[in-house]
Motif scaffolding. Structure first.
Motif, PDB file in Angstrom:
ATOM      1  N   VAL A 137       0.580  -1.485  -0.083  1.00  0.00           N
ATOM      2  CA  VAL A 137       0.220  -0.332  -0.008  1.00  0.00           C
ATOM      3  C   VAL A 137       0.876   1.516  -0.061  1.00  0.00           C
ATOM      4  N   ASP A 138       0.292   2.502  -0.047  1.00  0.00           N
ATOM      5  CA  ASP A 138       0.754   3.864  -0.367  1.00  0.00           C
ATOM      6  C   ASP A 138      -0.134   4.633   0.421  1.00  0.00           C
ATOM      7  N   TRP A 139       1.015   4.513   2.186  1.00  0.00           N
ATOM      8  CA  TRP A 139       1.074   5.015   3.169  1.00  0.00           C
ATOM      9  C   TRP A 139       1.498   6.930   3.243  1.00  0.00           C
ATOM     10  N   GLN A 140       0.450   7.386   4.718  1.00  0.00           N
ATOM     11  CA  GLN A 140       1.678   8.731   5.015  1.00  0.00           C
ATOM     12  C   GLN A 140       1.337   8.916   6.280  1.00  0.00           C
ATOM     13  N   VAL A 141       1.952   9.230   7.514  1.00  0.00           N
ATOM     14  CA  VAL A 141       1.523   9.057   8.750  1.00  0.00           C
ATOM     15  C   VAL A 141       1.957  10.974   8.889  1.00  0.00           C
ATOM     16  N   GLY A 142       0.789  11.537   9.553  1.00  0.00           N
ATOM     17  CA  GLY A 142       1.301  12.517  10.022  1.00  0.00           C
ATOM     18  C   GLY A 142       0.353  13.431  11.498  1.00  0.00           C
ATOM     19  N   ARG A 143       0.688  14.342  11.574  1.00  0.00           N
ATOM     20  CA  ARG A 143       0.224  14.931  13.141  1.00  0.00           C
ATOM     21  C   ARG A 143      -1.272  15.341  13.337  1.00  0.00           C
ATOM     22  N   HIS A 192      -2.646   7.290   7.061  1.00  0.00           N
ATOM     23  CA  HIS A 192      -3.631   7.246   5.654  1.00  0.00           C
ATOM     24  C   HIS A 192      -2.931   6.610   4.604  1.00  0.00           C
ATOM     25  N   VAL A 193      -4.015   5.803   4.092  1.00  0.00           N
ATOM     26  CA  VAL A 193      -3.188   4.759   3.099  1.00  0.00           C
ATOM     27  C   VAL A 193      -4.261   5.298   1.566  1.00  0.00           C
ATOM     28  N   ARG A 194      -3.345   5.301   0.646  1.00  0.00           N
ATOM     29  CA  ARG A 194      -4.451   6.039  -0.810  1.00  0.00           C
ATOM     30  C   ARG A 194      -4.916   4.990  -1.735  1.00  0.00           C
ATOM     31  N   PHE A 239       7.786   2.606   9.705  1.00  0.00           N
ATOM     32  CA  PHE A 239       8.333   2.171   8.242  1.00  0.00           C
ATOM     33  C   PHE A 239       7.718   1.299   7.482  1.00  0.00           C
ATOM     34  N   GLU A 240       8.173   0.870   6.358  1.00  0.00           N
ATOM     35  CA  GLU A 240       7.892  -0.921   6.507  1.00  0.00           C
ATOM     36  C   GLU A 240       8.344  -1.794   6.259  1.00  0.00           C
ATOM     37  N   PHE A 241       7.989  -2.150   7.118  1.00  0.00           N
ATOM     38  CA  PHE A 241       8.742  -3.980   7.636  1.00  0.00           C
ATOM     39  C   PHE A 241       9.446  -4.784   6.214  1.00  0.00           C
ATOM     40  N   ARG A 242       8.200  -4.416   5.372  1.00  0.00           N
ATOM     41  CA  ARG A 242       8.544  -5.004   4.200  1.00  0.00           C
ATOM     42  C   ARG A 242       6.764  -5.281   3.639  1.00  0.00           C
ATOM     43  N   PRO A 243       6.752  -4.850   1.900  1.00  0.00           N
ATOM     44  CA  PRO A 243       5.638  -5.211   0.963  1.00  0.00           C
ATOM     45  C   PRO A 243       4.683  -5.546   1.838  1.00  0.00           C
ATOM     46  N   GLY A 244       3.088  -4.369   2.411  1.00  0.00           N
ATOM     47  CA  GLY A 244       1.996  -4.687   2.734  1.00  0.00           C
ATOM     48  C   GLY A 244       2.322  -4.714   4.874  1.00  0.00           C
ATOM     49  N   ILE A 245       3.060  -4.482   4.863  1.00  0.00           N
ATOM     50  CA  ILE A 245       3.044  -4.749   6.599  1.00  0.00           C
ATOM     51  C   ILE A 245       4.060  -3.550   7.386  1.00  0.00           C
ATOM     52  N   VAL A 246       3.179  -2.949   7.957  1.00  0.00           N
ATOM     53  CA  VAL A 246       3.637  -1.177   8.092  1.00  0.00           C
ATOM     54  C   VAL A 246       3.790  -1.235   9.684  1.00  0.00           C
ATOM     55  N   VAL A 247       4.316  -0.758  10.377  1.00  0.00           N
ATOM     56  CA  VAL A 247       4.985  -0.838  11.235  1.00  0.00           C
ATOM     57  C   VAL A 247       4.830   0.388  12.044  1.00  0.00           C
TER      58      VAL A 247
END
Length: 708
Positions: free
Chosen positions: A42-48, A56-58, A103-111
């Protein structure tokens, strides 16, 4: 037909959008970790945001599953987690002075890690990111249909198998992931070596390549267990390693039997409506009330409910056993017997129910730890020390340490029982001095755990060969009298008496704690007076060697040998093949059995061994051989005396001490003869002069040789 294909596509898209994204968590030292497992990259973004952070996942509206979000963590850092019903954005409410590092540990897993402290300067994750709300027209995705793609033919064609996902090689350029990568590789290797996991290697999809990849790998970054590798087959939690039927994990999901609301409110709600019209009990409410009491560790109250409201619920035996175990009571008829090899939570309760497990064979310690970590913190603190004791008894000390860590990670005081557990682990790790310091703190600050701490303190001091204060002996005598159910107290009292100098009193208590006999003999060897050694260590002839620690027998043998009791000393040594050759030879030498000394020292060429062998040859009467051995050992004085005793005056004159050389030379050199034609008076004077010279040599020799 085209309308059918279009509708079918819409159904597929809606089904894919509904696939839940599991949110897992873990509590670590200095940070809280969230792990989100998406079905695909996924294409993701983290903010305050105003109260925390937003993910947010686009182009996707994820359906998050929060059932395990707070399973292993509290709310010290992450106060709440939710998803926006319109956009699907993940909202994190933060309740600490901390910052997010995703961070993205591997494609599909967001930590996402929530770390204590201030965020790094220039962190892009601190930029504001407002929640996005989809317009009404965008809530239902409308796919674009391309007539050139021949959708109908694609639907009719046989679907190609989806290739297995492979573990992409980790990027070597990102230093932030290096520690995580090394930890994963270490745990993976360790699990494979212990047989906990199986790593299957299968050929890659292409037949003309030599690359291989794991058949299936799932890596969980949560608190427990940290790593999981599987071949993709379904698990069988209800079948044990030995083929027995295991209790369904859903029936033991203790963490779901209560929540974080105040206990008094939950207690009132748990039994509300238990008895209805005509005093008829509601079995569902009864089940809820019993489970809640077990959730908060009220075993006696749960048993009272079972007794007051009989019924035919299938889990009554399970609840009865759990009620006994959460109160620390024995449960010989437990419903969890033979469940220790199961993969589910029943392994935990089976270990708690059995205090006679001897080794880790057939005991699923990892499953027990996983179930323990999922318990409410109150049960973890109450059951943790008992579980750790059971694990240490079967040799799983590393799992016992993880149990301790699972208790200490939770906020708030861990309690005296956890401090006692910490001291026991320090003892197992060979650090009795550190354990002693921990236990002294508990003894100085009296509380419910003081008697057990006093017992453990004796063990720590005895392990260091330290004397025990007589005042502690008096305190232990009171503990034994007032708490007869404290099983370890009699043994501690015996050892305390011995280490305080009252060895006679300790031997008098030996029938009450026979398991302490090996330690008692060692204390006698270290601290006993000569009179106590003579009273207790001189065994009857033909008596077998008592049970003692490996070094106690040789120490007692030396003590008896110094007292001149060689035969009694010999009884404290094992067979000649295992006893110390030098000590055994010394005993035989004192017994005047020179031939036994020579036999025992066969192959020993150290200087002490050579000296003992030479002394044995002197006992046998072979002074010449003794002189040769003394020469090999480099003991010139002993060699000279052995040569003199062998009357080898020629060698004494060459190799002996100076005064022996003169005497030997006087013996081997002919007396001075007189001149031809000397008369009787001259001959007599010559003989007198020779006698005077010989007498002077003998007197010089006697003056320099020690009296025997």
């Amino acid at each position: 037909m085209i309308r059918f294909a279009f509708a079918f596509w819409l159904v597929l898209l809606n089904a894919a959008a509904a696939d839940p994204v599991l949110v897992k968590s873990g509590e670590h030292d200095g940070f809280t970790r969230l792990v989100l497992e998406f079905e695909s990259p996924v294409d993701w973004q983290v903010g305050r945001t105003d109260d925390g952070y937003l993910l947010h996942v686009r182009n996707v509206s994820p359906n998050y599953d929060f059932s395990q979000a707070f399973k292993a963590i509290g709310k010290g850092r992450l106060a709440g987690i939710s998803s926006d019903p319109d956009s699907g954005d993940l909202q994190l409410a933060v309740a600490c002075a901390c910052y997010a590092i995703p961070f993205e540990f591997r494609p599909g897993i967001v930590v996402i890690d929530l770390k204590d402290g201030k965020p790094p300067k220039g962190s892009s994750f601190e930029e504001p990111l407002a929640a996005r709300h989809k317009p009404e027209s965008a809530k239902l995705p409308v796919p674009h249909y391309d007539w050139a793609q021949n959708v109908v033919l694609d639907l009719r064609a046989e679907r190609e198998p989806i290739p297995q996902a492979t573990l992409a090689p980790p990027p070597s350029s990102d230093p932030a992931l290096q520690t995580l990568r090394e930890s994963l590789l270490h745990q993976l290797s360790r699990g494979a070596s212990q047989g906990v996991i199986d790593i299957a290697i299968t050929p890659a999809a292409s037949a003309d390549t030599e690359n291989h990849a794991p058949a299936s790998a799932r890596i969980g970054l949560g608190e427990l267990p940290g790593l999981s590798v599987t071949d993709g087959l379904p698990t069988h939690d209800t079948i044990g390693a030995e083929g027995q039927n295991c209790i369904d994990p859903e029936r033991l999901a203790v963490s779901t039997w209560g929540d974080d609301t105040p206990i008094f409110a939950q207690m009132a709600a748990s039994s509300q409506g238990l008895v209805g019209e005509f005093d008829q009990q509601d079995d569902l409410i009864l089940e809820r009330a019993i489970r809640f009491h077990l959730f908060i560790g009220f075993g006696a109250e749960a048993k009272q409910l079972l007794l007051a409201f009989p019924g035919d619920q299938p889990d009554r035996a399970i609840w009865q056993s759990m009620a006994n175990l959460v109160d620390g009571n024995p449960d010989p008829q437990s419903a969890f017997l033979a469940q220790q090899s199961c993969d589910g939570p029943s392994a935990l309760w089976a270990i708690l129910a059995q205090d006679n497990l001897k080794d880790a064979h057939g005991v699923n310690t990892n499953a027990a730890f996983l179930a323990f970590s999922a318990l409410p913190i109150g049960l973890r603190r109450g059951l943790g020390p008992t579980l750790a004791d059971r694990l240490m008894a079967v040799g799983a000390t590393d799992v016992a340490m993880r149990v301790r860590d699972a208790i200490l990670r939770a906020p708030g005081g861990a309690g005296s029982e956890t401090s006692l557990l910490q001291a026991k682990l320090e003892m197992y790790q060979g650090q009795p001095a550190i354990a002693e310091a921990t236990l002294k703190t508990m003894v100085v600050d009296p509380g419910p755990g003081t008697p057990a701490a006093l017992v453990a303190l004796i063990e720590a001091q005895v392990a260091q060969d330290l004397p025990v204060d007589p005042n502690i002996v008096t305190a232990l005598e009171a503990v034994v009298a007032e708490q007869p159910d404290l099983a370890a107290a009699p043994a501690a009292l015996l050892l305390a008496k011995a280490a305080s100098g009252d060895l006679d009193g300790a031997f008098a208590l030996l029938p009450t704690a026979p398991e302490t006999e090996p330690k008692l003999w060692r204390i006698l060897a270290l601290l006993g007076t000569d009179d106590e050694i003579l009273r207790h260590a001189v065994l009857p002839r033909e008596a077998a060697m008592p049970a003692s620690q490996p070094d106690a027998g040789p120490m007692l043998a030396k003590r008896l040998l110094n007292l001149g009791l060689a035969d009694a000393s010999l009884q404290w040594l094992d067979a000649e093949t295992t006893a110390d050759p030098l000590l055994l030879a010394t005993i035989h030498l004192q017994r005047r059995d020179g031939r036994a000394v020579v036999r025992v020292l066969t192959g020993e060429n150290s200087k002490p061994a050579l000296v003992l062998r030479a002394q044995a040859m002197q006992q046998i009467g072979d002074e010449a051989a003794a002189a040769l051995i003394y020469a090999q050992a480099g003991d010139a004085i002993a060699e000279s005396r052995a040569l003199a005793k062998s009357e080898n005056w020629q060698q004494v004159s060459l190799r002996g001490e100076e005064h022996w050389k003169q005497a030997a030379s006087a013996l081997i050199q002919p007396a001075a003869s007189g001149a031809a034609g000397d008369g009787p008076l001259a001959e007599g004077k010559r003989l007198i002069d020779n006698s005077d010279a010989t007498l002077g040599v003998v007197q010089s020799l006697l003056a320099q040789v020690e009296a025997p």
